[in-house]
Design a protein around this motif. Structure first.
Motif, mmCIF file in Angstrom:
data_model
loop_
_atom_site.group_PDB
_atom_site.id
_atom_site.type_symbol
_atom_site.label_atom_id
_atom_site.label_comp_id
_atom_site.label_asym_id
_atom_site.label_seq_id
_atom_site.Cartn_x
_atom_site.Cartn_y
_atom_site.Cartn_z
ATOM 1 N N LEU A 1 0.841 -1.200 0.000
ATOM 2 C CA LEU A 1 0.000 0.000 0.000
ATOM 3 C C LEU A 1 0.869 1.239 0.000
ATOM 4 C CD1 LEU A 1 -2.766 -0.960 2.584
ATOM 5 C CD2 LEU A 1 -2.919 -0.971 0.099
ATOM 6 N N ASP A 2 1.122 1.816 -1.176
ATOM 7 C CA ASP A 2 1.902 3.050 -1.185
ATOM 8 C C ASP A 2 0.966 4.248 -1.129
ATOM 9 O OD1 ASP A 2 1.414 4.241 -3.914
ATOM 10 O OD2 ASP A 2 2.165 2.283 -4.530
ATOM 11 N N THR A 3 1.513 5.357 -0.683
ATOM 12 C CA THR A 3 0.671 6.532 -0.436
ATOM 13 C C THR A 3 0.106 7.126 -1.714
ATOM 14 O OG1 THR A 3 2.659 7.916 -0.404
ATOM 15 C CG2 THR A 3 1.816 7.128 1.719
ATOM 16 N N THR B 1 -4.762 8.810 -4.237
ATOM 17 C CA THR B 1 -5.661 8.798 -5.389
ATOM 18 C C THR B 1 -7.050 8.301 -4.984
ATOM 19 O OG1 THR B 1 -3.820 8.419 -6.903
ATOM 20 C CG2 THR B 1 -6.020 7.884 -7.715
ATOM 21 N N PHE B 2 -7.098 7.253 -4.152
ATOM 22 C CA PHE B 2 -8.376 6.725 -3.676
ATOM 23 C C PHE B 2 -9.159 7.783 -2.897
ATOM 24 C CE2 PHE B 2 -10.350 5.012 0.242
ATOM 25 C CZ PHE B 2 -11.506 4.491 -0.325
ATOM 26 N N VAL B 3 -8.492 8.466 -1.970
ATOM 27 C CA VAL B 3 -9.166 9.462 -1.140
ATOM 28 C C VAL B 3 -9.688 10.610 -2.002
ATOM 29 C CG1 VAL B 3 -8.827 11.189 0.668
ATOM 30 C CG2 VAL B 3 -7.905 8.883 0.964
ATOM 31 N N THR B 4 -8.877 11.072 -2.943
ATOM 32 C CA THR B 4 -9.310 12.173 -3.811
ATOM 33 C C THR B 4 -10.491 11.753 -4.671
ATOM 34 O OG1 THR B 4 -7.029 12.988 -3.906
ATOM 35 C CG2 THR B 4 -8.560 13.821 -5.566
ATOM 36 N N ARG C 1 -5.350 -0.816 -9.208
ATOM 37 C CA ARG C 1 -4.208 -1.445 -8.533
ATOM 38 C C ARG C 1 -4.487 -1.607 -7.037
ATOM 39 N NH1 ARG C 1 -0.629 -4.946 -7.237
ATOM 40 N NH2 ARG C 1 1.203 -4.138 -6.156
ATOM 41 N N LEU C 2 -5.062 -0.568 -6.421
ATOM 42 C CA LEU C 2 -5.379 -0.649 -4.997
ATOM 43 C C LEU C 2 -6.431 -1.728 -4.744
ATOM 44 C CD1 LEU C 2 -4.942 0.492 -2.163
ATOM 45 C CD2 LEU C 2 -6.677 2.215 -2.664
ATOM 46 N N ASN D 1 1.426 9.852 7.373
ATOM 47 C CA ASN D 1 2.526 9.883 6.409
ATOM 48 C C ASN D 1 3.103 11.284 6.275
ATOM 49 O OD1 ASN D 1 3.944 8.772 3.794
ATOM 50 N ND2 ASN D 1 2.854 10.597 3.125
ATOM 51 N N ASP D 2 2.211 12.275 6.159
ATOM 52 C CA ASP D 2 2.667 13.656 6.002
ATOM 53 C C ASP D 2 3.372 14.153 7.267
ATOM 54 O OD1 ASP D 2 1.592 13.597 3.487
ATOM 55 O OD2 ASP D 2 -0.237 14.670 4.015
#
Length: 288
Positions: A5-7, A12-15, A42-43, A79-80
């Motif tokens: 699971l890369d950020t 992209t999913f959240v947006t 991909r996710l 992450n941020d």
């Protein structure tokens, strides 16, 4: 599975979930719709679950998508926070970034947002001007770094990407057919102006200026109203305008988007900004 699971996929999913549309998500992320679709797919493959389903109003989260959304937002926030601490939350002060009018709301918009979120203690000042004016401002020390559009060739800056300079006009408009050709340019110091006028001169095409006083919104309005044509980088052309390929209009040269830093040592805030700009435009090149 977590290691997969890369950020980028999560962001992209959240947006996409927030916008409820892959087209809107693509615009917000400055990606193609195909790239957004591939990242969501991909996710879903990594998780083994469908995250979206379509209805008449657009995209809707599945049960799995609803369960993931809140955790995904928390993951991005963590992450941020980690990146900020590792890169040094001590970065503070002020940074003055010089940006051409046509790039501030297009290619650089996500970069500005990401930097502001990563370094909340830094006060950002944007200086919008033509590329030659920004080069002079950097030399004078009135900006700390600058993104400058230059004709492809030797440069003292760092080339971030190369793009086509194209003719732009109203969709289905007739301004392109008029003679003398009505041309709208943001400013008489615009980096594109010499190349545009040279191309017109070499092809013996009569032209006249419709607008030239440094306002990108007014230039865009003259083109949308079919009062004139203009020349922009292909990546900055609004979706409601046409890239013109008329045989009657001369070809234009490629331009590079270059990052310029001061000759003296840049401050930490400026160095961090430069890094964000490099990373942001690198992601844009990969997605294009």
């Amino acid at each position: 599975m977590i290691r997969d699971l890369d950020t980028t996929l999560i962001r992209t999913f959240v947006t996409t979930a927030d916008k409820a549309s892959m087209t809107a998500a693509a615009n917000a992320l400055h990606l193609t719709q195909g790239a957004v679709s591939q990242q969501v797919k991909r996710l879903e493959e990594v998780l083994g679950q469908s995250l979206f389903e379509r209805d008449r109003r657009g995209l809707r989260l599945t049960r799995s998508g609803e369960r993931l959304l809140d955790k995904a937002r928390r993951l991005l926030q963590l992450n941020d926070e980690i990146l900020t601490e590792i890169r040094g939350r001590a970065v503070a002060g002020q940074v003055r970034l010089g940006v051409p009018y046509d790039l501030v709301g297009t290619l650089l918009a996500p970069v500005l947002k990401a930097y502001a979120e990563a370094y909340p203690q830094v006060e950002i000042s944007l200086v919008c001007a033509s590329s030659p004016e920004l080069a002079a401002a950097l030399a004078a020390g009135t900006v700390d770094l600058a993104v400058i559009e230059e004709r492809v060739g030797p440069t003292v800056g760092e080339c971030l990407l190369v793009d086509r300079l194209v003719w732009v006009g109203a969709r289905g408009g007739t301004a392109r057919q008029k003679r003398p050709l009505p041309v709208s340019i943001v400013a008489d110091t615009c980096a594109f102006r010499p190349a545009v006028l040279a191309a017109l001169g070499e092809h013996g095409l009569d032209w006249r200026t419709v607008f030239e006083n440094g306002n990108i919104d007014a230039t865009t309005a003259t083109v949308r109203s079919d009062l004139a044509v203009t020349a922009w980088l292909a990546s900055t052309v609004p979706a409601d305008l046409d890239i013109l390929s008329d045989a009657g209009l001369p070809p234009l040269p490629n331009f590079s988007v270059n990052l310029h830093l001061p000759k003296h040592a840049a401050a930490p805030a400026a160095k961090a900004f430069a890094s964000h700009i490099r990373e942001g435009l690198s992601r844009y090149r990969q997605a294009a």
